[in-house]
Design a protein around this motif. Sequence first.
Motif, PDB file in Angstrom:
ATOM      1  N   THR A 563      27.188  -3.636  18.060  1.00  0.00           N
ATOM      2  CA  THR A 563      26.554  -4.029  19.320  1.00  0.00           C
ATOM      3  C   THR A 563      26.231  -5.508  19.272  1.00  0.00           C
ATOM      4  N   PHE A 564      26.203  -6.113  20.432  1.00  0.00           N
ATOM      5  CA  PHE A 564      25.947  -7.546  20.564  1.00  0.00           C
ATOM      6  C   PHE A 564      24.965  -7.751  21.703  1.00  0.00           C
ATOM      7  N   TYR A 565      23.906  -8.503  21.407  1.00  0.00           N
ATOM      8  CA  TYR A 565      22.942  -8.834  22.438  1.00  0.00           C
ATOM      9  C   TYR A 565      22.625 -10.322  22.353  1.00  0.00           C
ATOM     10  N   THR A 566      22.518 -10.955  23.496  1.00  0.00           N
ATOM     11  CA  THR A 566      22.146 -12.361  23.510  1.00  0.00           C
ATOM     12  C   THR A 566      20.654 -12.501  23.220  1.00  0.00           C
ATOM     13  N   PHE A 567      20.250 -13.712  22.859  1.00  0.00           N
ATOM     14  CA  PHE A 567      18.831 -13.994  22.700  1.00  0.00           C
ATOM     15  C   PHE A 567      18.118 -13.766  24.038  1.00  0.00           C
ATOM     16  N   GLU A 568      16.857 -13.431  23.935  1.00  0.00           N
ATOM     17  CA  GLU A 568      16.089 -13.238  25.168  1.00  0.00           C
ATOM     18  C   GLU A 568      16.022 -14.545  25.947  1.00  0.00           C
ATOM     19  N   LEU A 569      16.353 -14.473  27.219  1.00  0.00           N
ATOM     20  CA  LEU A 569      16.332 -15.667  28.047  1.00  0.00           C
ATOM     21  C   LEU A 569      14.893 -16.081  28.350  1.00  0.00           C
ATOM     22  N   GLU A 570      14.703 -17.390  28.451  1.00  0.00           N
ATOM     23  CA  GLU A 570      13.355 -17.882  28.718  1.00  0.00           C
ATOM     24  C   GLU A 570      12.890 -17.540  30.120  1.00  0.00           C
TER      25      GLU A 570
END
Length: 991
Positions: A563-570
């Motif tokens: 699985t791949f998740y981006t960093f939490e957006l600001e």
Amino acid sequence: MRRGAGQVKMPSGFSRPAYWQKGLRVMTGLVPCLVFAGLFSSTARGLAQLPPHDAIRQTPTPSWVVPVDLEALTSARMAESAAELARLVFHDTQIFVPESNATNAAQTYEQEVFHLDSSGDVEELSTVSLEFDPSYQTLEVHAVRVLRDGEWSDRIGRSLASVAQVEDQLERYVYDQSESLLMILDDVQVGDWLSVEYSLRGSNPVMGDDWADAVWLVSQAVSKRSVRVLAQRPVAFAVHGDAPDPSKDVADGNSREIVWTLENRPEPEYTHSLPWGYSPQPWIQLSTQRTWSDVVDWALPVFEPPPSTPDVREIASRFANLSREQGLLAARRWVQDEIGYFSVAMGEHSHPPYVPSETLARRYGDCKDKTVLLLSVLRELGIDSWPVLINTNWREGLVTFQPSPLAFDHIIVAAAVGDRVIWIDPTLGGQGGDAVDAMTVPNYRYGLEVRTGVAELSEIPERQRAPGLKQVFYHYRVQEDLLQYQVHVKTVFSGAEAEGMRRTLAELSTDELQENYLEYYQAEHLDVSVREPLSITDDREGNVLEVEEHYQVSSSGDAFGWTFYTFELELSGELGYAEADRTAPLVLGHPRLRHEMIRIDVPTPWAFTRVGDVVDNPWFSYVASSKIGPERRSIELEYGLETKSDVVAPADFDRYNQELERVSESLGYGMDTGVTDLPFDWSDLAGDSMFGRDRRAVLGAAVIGGVMGFGVLALLLSARVGDRRLMAYWLPQTQTVSSSTASHASLGVSFADPSIRVLLAVVAVSFATLADLISVPAGLLSEPSVEGLFVLEFLYAGFVLMLLFLAALFSIAAQRQFLRNLRPLGLDSLDPGINWSTFSWFVPLANLFVPYRSYGQVVVGCSAPQDRPVMLRLLGSWWALWVFALFLDTSLLAATSLSSNTVADGLETLCALVYALAAVLFVTLLLVLRANQLEAARRAAAASKEDRPPSLTPDSLAERLFVDEVASPSSPPPPPPPAPPRSPGSTGTAF
């Protein structure tokens, strides 16, 4: 949030207002222990008396005070349940305003009565702290008493008392002379009553003969609260929060008595994100100054720069050769950067500034010191400039204030440049830019310009309230093993955002900033490590600052469950939800402008999920969009947020939360190998993971569908031997088909008629079109990241493809039958021929016109002359829609790879609708052609009745038109078989 432009320190350059310098202070925790550990080891301590101090004395209650009947007050409380009333039973404030400060001193009397209901109350309230400023105030202690068993006992003579320096503002770089009288009372028990009475006498000499004060009516739960003002001269007031109007307001000449009374008030609701100028506490302002022009008249001599001195002229000479605008910018930056911030608000300098020469010598000062220094330099450069009084806490709420010097806690500079007025805050560090028009100040909103003739508040020029822009770019590179990916984060701060970030960097080293960022990412439970050190690029002249970060991230799972998740957006932390029980308005921090972009590169083609949404409401605008790169090896996602209003009213919380939930759902991005079209390894089928089991199910469904499709194709090809064989296999029958008129008795359907393939084509095209239409909204609404939904979507797609395959086969078979039927009707030469008409569907370019010509000769060959124009228009409409649908399908492939999801979704929906309309016209054409050929057969039979054998009737001719094998035109047709006897209720043909 883990990053940002930092919090702007707006320390007050003025002394704290009088209402902050007085009152009973409850000291809890370790503070009393730490304080007294040092104090009682000094000489400034006393036992059984107040400590010796020039500004502290013990006096009786002033004669002008109206006392409360404590016996009646305590008796009423004892008659009620302690749980129903606050522990602060009574709080009384009485203020005396003399006719003139020169003849008498203003005095504020306070009395607080507590009932100690618990051991916690005993621990907290047995320590009393009374704060005062000895430079101009005298603390008069009237009584500290405890009521037990119906008797009051004095505790001043039975307490440990000392004086301590108050340094609670040092973290704000503010030092003043405020002190606190500390008393530890002995023998205090649960159930006791505690009464504290004291007065503060005197007013700040900087006020001259003016007077002002502010009083909190309710700061904690209280059973009874009263405020009384006795003024021997005119006094104006303003109420704030939910403060009531006075219960008594009597004027007699120049004297005035005003009284406020409140009962059973709960503790105010303290919550976060309150609007500027909103107070959950009721409070009042009092002042002998009635207008803002009165305050300007007071401030003009206080903040007027003194005559220039050589050291000031030397600083100004550094900028003398610059243009007026560039000189203003350079002088501003020099004062901001070279003069540090520290406030020494002692004695007369609580409001008046130090002279510029002293500020230059010390190289530090507070807002008023830096303001007067900058004014001196600017005036030396010939730039017209003046002070502006600011309130950093109330901002737009300032318009509701009663005019007085206590309405302000900050001071900045305004300067005239051409026809523009530029506001400058000398206390702000890190400001940049090379143009006056790009200069910004915090959104203080309103200020009072200190120059002759000003009578109203001024609003900060809108161009100087620009929010600045913060952009964050995330670039993810997924590596070949799919288990690692690199992340490059680039944050670009522009305008006011860059200036705020410079102030943050002034307090944090690069290593500390990198550590803060890394802890933020790791808090998301990701395996993150630094790949390259953090770097900072600062273009101060352009007022742009960039921060670049490089990380290595390990994904969770294995090759099956990766699985791949981006960093939490600001953006997820820019706006906050309104809690369900919140009653106060919610502030959004307007104006605010944010922009974030994500790019994800993958080593192989990927089934990316497009992202898109638009949210527009009275409070903010939000846009999310995506674009898939060539060969589906990358995706770019873009998010933007701009606030439109600063406050959300409680009545709008439900809608606001719903809109914010839409934003939250579309932020960020995730991928799973279970929903991609990555290269497939057959060995993956041996896996035991959920993904492996799902893939086996999908593969099994695909194999079954393929076998069914090839089986149907084989059955269709066998139809050339005779439609009876096809029908025998297509539907189960209970009896053997032994002749061309055999029928399925239980269903009442004749299988002897070969034109059944026309009906099959109609049914197949209809079902395939309907299934395709359903798949469009289903695909748009489904969430492919959920494995179960993905499997269902995959199976449904296979079902639709199988229906389309059958529709194509039946349609081609029907076309061939139409062409064969033209020969018995007299059209022997076909152009194009039957075989070429069939295979042209699979030949590029030829499939754009050959099938159309083929159907055209069918229309001409079987339609009556008067019907041919209508039939040809029907044929042309169908073919035009069919070609247009093919064009849209090709465009859809390009949009999926190159365009945003909005374009692709729109094309997909339009394409499905065009296909559906073309299918409706095609089904209509098939049915009409079928009816026309039957009618043409009957017309031909009727026209040559005398030339035919008696056994050849129109019905039998119609049956012969729909057969697989037609006799050669040169040989006579074989005689028809004898018709079997018809039983009552049986049907002839299927038409």
